[in-house]
Design a protein around this motif. Structure first.
Motif, PDB file in Angstrom:
ATOM      1  N   ILE A 152       0.836  -1.203   0.000  1.00 57.54           N
ATOM      2  CA  ILE A 152       0.000   0.000   0.000  1.00 57.54           C
ATOM      3  C   ILE A 152       0.868   1.249   0.000  1.00 57.54           C
ATOM      4  N   GLY A 153       1.949   1.229   0.808  1.00 60.59           N
ATOM      5  CA  GLY A 153       2.871   2.372   0.840  1.00 60.59           C
ATOM      6  C   GLY A 153       3.529   2.605  -0.503  1.00 60.59           C
ATOM      7  N   ILE A 154       3.888   1.497  -1.191  1.00 68.80           N
ATOM      8  CA  ILE A 154       4.524   1.646  -2.510  1.00 68.80           C
ATOM      9  C   ILE A 154       3.546   2.248  -3.512  1.00 68.80           C
ATOM     10  N   LEU A 155       2.290   1.760  -3.470  1.00 69.83           N
ATOM     11  CA  LEU A 155       1.283   2.306  -4.379  1.00 69.83           C
ATOM     12  C   LEU A 155       1.077   3.797  -4.147  1.00 69.83           C
ATOM     13  N   ARG A 156       1.022   4.175  -2.870  1.00 64.80           N
ATOM     14  CA  ARG A 156       0.816   5.595  -2.567  1.00 64.80           C
ATOM     15  C   ARG A 156       2.016   6.423  -2.979  1.00 64.80           C
ATOM     16  N   SER A 157       3.232   5.863  -2.858  1.00 67.69           N
ATOM     17  CA  SER A 157       4.448   6.625  -3.175  1.00 67.69           C
ATOM     18  C   SER A 157       4.613   6.860  -4.672  1.00 67.69           C
ATOM     19  N   ILE A 158       4.035   5.970  -5.496  1.00 71.24           N
ATOM     20  CA  ILE A 158       4.174   6.148  -6.951  1.00 71.24           C
ATOM     21  C   ILE A 158       2.991   6.916  -7.541  1.00 71.24           C
ATOM     22  N   GLY A 159       2.131   7.461  -6.651  1.00 72.56           N
ATOM     23  CA  GLY A 159       1.092   8.359  -7.131  1.00 72.56           C
ATOM     24  C   GLY A 159      -0.330   7.841  -7.026  1.00 72.56           C
ATOM     25  N   ALA A 160      -0.509   6.655  -6.456  1.00 72.02           N
ATOM     26  CA  ALA A 160      -1.873   6.133  -6.307  1.00 72.02           C
ATOM     27  C   ALA A 160      -2.608   6.919  -5.225  1.00 72.02           C
ATOM     28  N   SER A 161      -3.850   7.261  -5.491  1.00 72.48           N
ATOM     29  CA  SER A 161      -4.643   8.004  -4.521  1.00 72.48           C
ATOM     30  C   SER A 161      -5.300   7.038  -3.528  1.00 72.48           C
ATOM     31  N   LYS A 221      -6.604   4.807   4.149  1.00 66.41           N
ATOM     32  CA  LYS A 221      -6.237   5.851   5.107  1.00 66.41           C
ATOM     33  C   LYS A 221      -4.834   5.684   5.687  1.00 66.41           C
ATOM     34  N   LYS A 222      -4.131   4.623   5.332  1.00 67.65           N
ATOM     35  CA  LYS A 222      -2.808   4.391   5.890  1.00 67.65           C
ATOM     36  C   LYS A 222      -1.830   5.453   5.388  1.00 67.65           C
ATOM     37  N   ASP A 223      -0.969   5.898   6.283  1.00 66.01           N
ATOM     38  CA  ASP A 223       0.071   6.864   5.935  1.00 66.01           C
ATOM     39  C   ASP A 223       1.103   6.186   5.057  1.00 66.01           C
ATOM     40  N   PRO A 224       1.398   6.710   3.872  1.00 58.91           N
ATOM     41  CA  PRO A 224       2.359   6.047   2.984  1.00 58.91           C
ATOM     42  C   PRO A 224       3.761   5.952   3.592  1.00 58.91           C
ATOM     43  N   VAL A 225       4.180   6.931   4.344  1.00 57.27           N
ATOM     44  CA  VAL A 225       5.510   6.884   4.939  1.00 57.27           C
ATOM     45  C   VAL A 225       5.590   5.753   5.973  1.00 57.27           C
ATOM     46  N   ALA A 234       3.645   3.186   6.081  1.00 62.20           N
ATOM     47  CA  ALA A 234       3.454   1.922   5.385  1.00 62.20           C
ATOM     48  C   ALA A 234       4.739   1.436   4.740  1.00 62.20           C
ATOM     49  N   LEU A 235       5.558   2.359   4.224  1.00 67.30           N
ATOM     50  CA  LEU A 235       6.828   1.964   3.589  1.00 67.30           C
ATOM     51  C   LEU A 235       7.828   1.423   4.612  1.00 67.30           C
ATOM     52  N   ARG A 236       7.741   1.889   5.855  1.00 66.37           N
ATOM     53  CA  ARG A 236       8.663   1.435   6.883  1.00 66.37           C
ATOM     54  C   ARG A 236       8.257   0.092   7.473  1.00 66.37           C
ATOM     55  N   THR A 237       7.073  -0.371   7.161  1.00 70.85           N
ATOM     56  CA  THR A 237       6.571  -1.617   7.714  1.00 70.85           C
ATOM     57  C   THR A 237       7.257  -2.810   7.032  1.00 70.85           C
ATOM     58  N   GLU A 238       7.717  -3.752   7.834  1.00 76.84           N
ATOM     59  CA  GLU A 238       8.345  -4.973   7.317  1.00 76.84           C
ATOM     60  C   GLU A 238       7.391  -6.154   7.481  1.00 76.84           C
TER      61      GLU A 238
END
Length: 228
Positions: free
Chosen positions: A130-139, A218-222, A224-228
Motif C-alpha cells: 500500500i505504501g509503494i502504491l501511494r508513493s508512486i502516485g496512487a490516490s 487511510k494508511k500513511d504512505p511513509v 506503510a513503507l517502513r513496515t516490514e
C-alpha cells in the motif's frame, strides 16, 4: 309361562297399529333407504387436479348465483378433501422453508463477517505494498478500489463455485428421488435464480470488504513503507 290367544294377539296388533305413527316412508328412512331425487350428500371423485379445480369453480359460481338471487337455501356446502390436504402440506413446507431461510440468513451474516476479517488480514499483510502504491502516485480511492475489486472477484468466484456444486449435486438427488417416488427432475436450479445468487454473493462480499478497504486507503504512505 302364559301365552296370548289368537283373539288377544289380534286385538294387541290392532291397538298397536292404531296408536303407532310409523308409516311406510318413515320406516324406509329409518332403515337407511334414500330417495335418489332428493340426495343429501354427493361424493365426487375427479380424475385429475384440473377436473377438481373445474368442479370447485362451477360450484362456487352456482353458489354465488344462488346468493345473488336470494336463494341461500340452495347453496351447496362442500368439502374439498384434497384441497385441505394440500393446504396442510403447503403449510408444513412453508414452515420448513422459513426455518431454512433463517439458517441461510445466519450463514450469510457469518460468511460476511469472515470475509471482512480475511480482507482486514490481507490489508495488514500488504501494508508495504500500500505504501509503494501511494508513493508512486496512487490516490486513496485507487487503493480502496484495489481491495474492493479483490472482494468483488472473491464473491463472483465463490458464487460460481456454489452454483457449479449445486448443479452437480442435483444429478444424484434427482436420481434418488426418481427411484423412490417415480418423479423426475425435482431438484432444479433456474438460470435466473443462479444469476441472482451470484449477484447476491458479489454484493455481500463487496459490502463486507468496504471497511477494510477504507482502512487501507487511510494508511500513511511513509509509515506503510517502513513496515516490514
Amino acid at each position: 309361562m302364559s301365552t296370548l290367544s289368537e283373539a288377544e294377539l289380534a286385538e294387541l296388533m290392532k291397538n298397536y297399529a292404531e296408536n303407532s305413527t310409523a308409516t311406510y316412508d318413515s320406516n324406509l328412512s329409518t332403515l337407511g333407504v334414500v330417495d335418489l331425487n332428493k340426495p343429501s350428500t354427493i361424493n365426487i371423485y375427479p380424475k385429475d387436479f384440473e377436473s377438481k379445480d373445474m368442479i370447485t369453480t362451477r360450484i362456487s359460481e352456482y353458489n354465488d348465483k344462488q346468493t345473488n338471487d336470494g336463494k341461500e337455501e340452495n347453496v351447496i356446502t362442500y368439502t374439498d378433501i384434497v384441497g385441505v390436504m394440500m393446504s396442510s402440506v403447503s403449510t408444513i413446507i412453508n414452515v420448513i422453508s422459513y426455518v431454512l431461510i433463517a439458517f441461510v440468513g445466519i450463514s450469510l451474516v457469518v460468511s460476511s463477517i469472515m470475509i471482512g476479517i480475511i480482507t482486514y488480514i490481507s490489508v495488514l499483510e500488504r501494508t508495504k505494498e500500500i505504501g509503494i502504491l501511494r508513493s508512486i502516485g496512487a490516490s486513496k480511492k485507487d487503493v480502496s478500489r484495489v481491495f474492493n475489486a479483490e472482494t468483488l472477484i472473491e464473491g463472483f468466484v465463490s458464487g460460481a463455485m456454489g452454483i457449479i456444486i449445486t448443479l452437480i449435486l442435483c444429478i444424484p438427488a434427482n436420481a434418488v428421488i426418481k427411484n423412490v417416488t417415480d418423479i423426475s427432475n425435482v431438484a432444479q436450479l433456474p438460470v435466473a435464480g443462479a444469476v441472482i445468487l451470484v449477484i447476491i454473493s458479489m454484493l455481500l462480499t463487496t459490502i463486507a470488504g468496504l471497511i477494510p478497504a477504507k482502512m487501507a486507503a487511510k494508511k500513511d504512505p511513509v509509515v506503510a513503507l517502513r513496515t516490514e
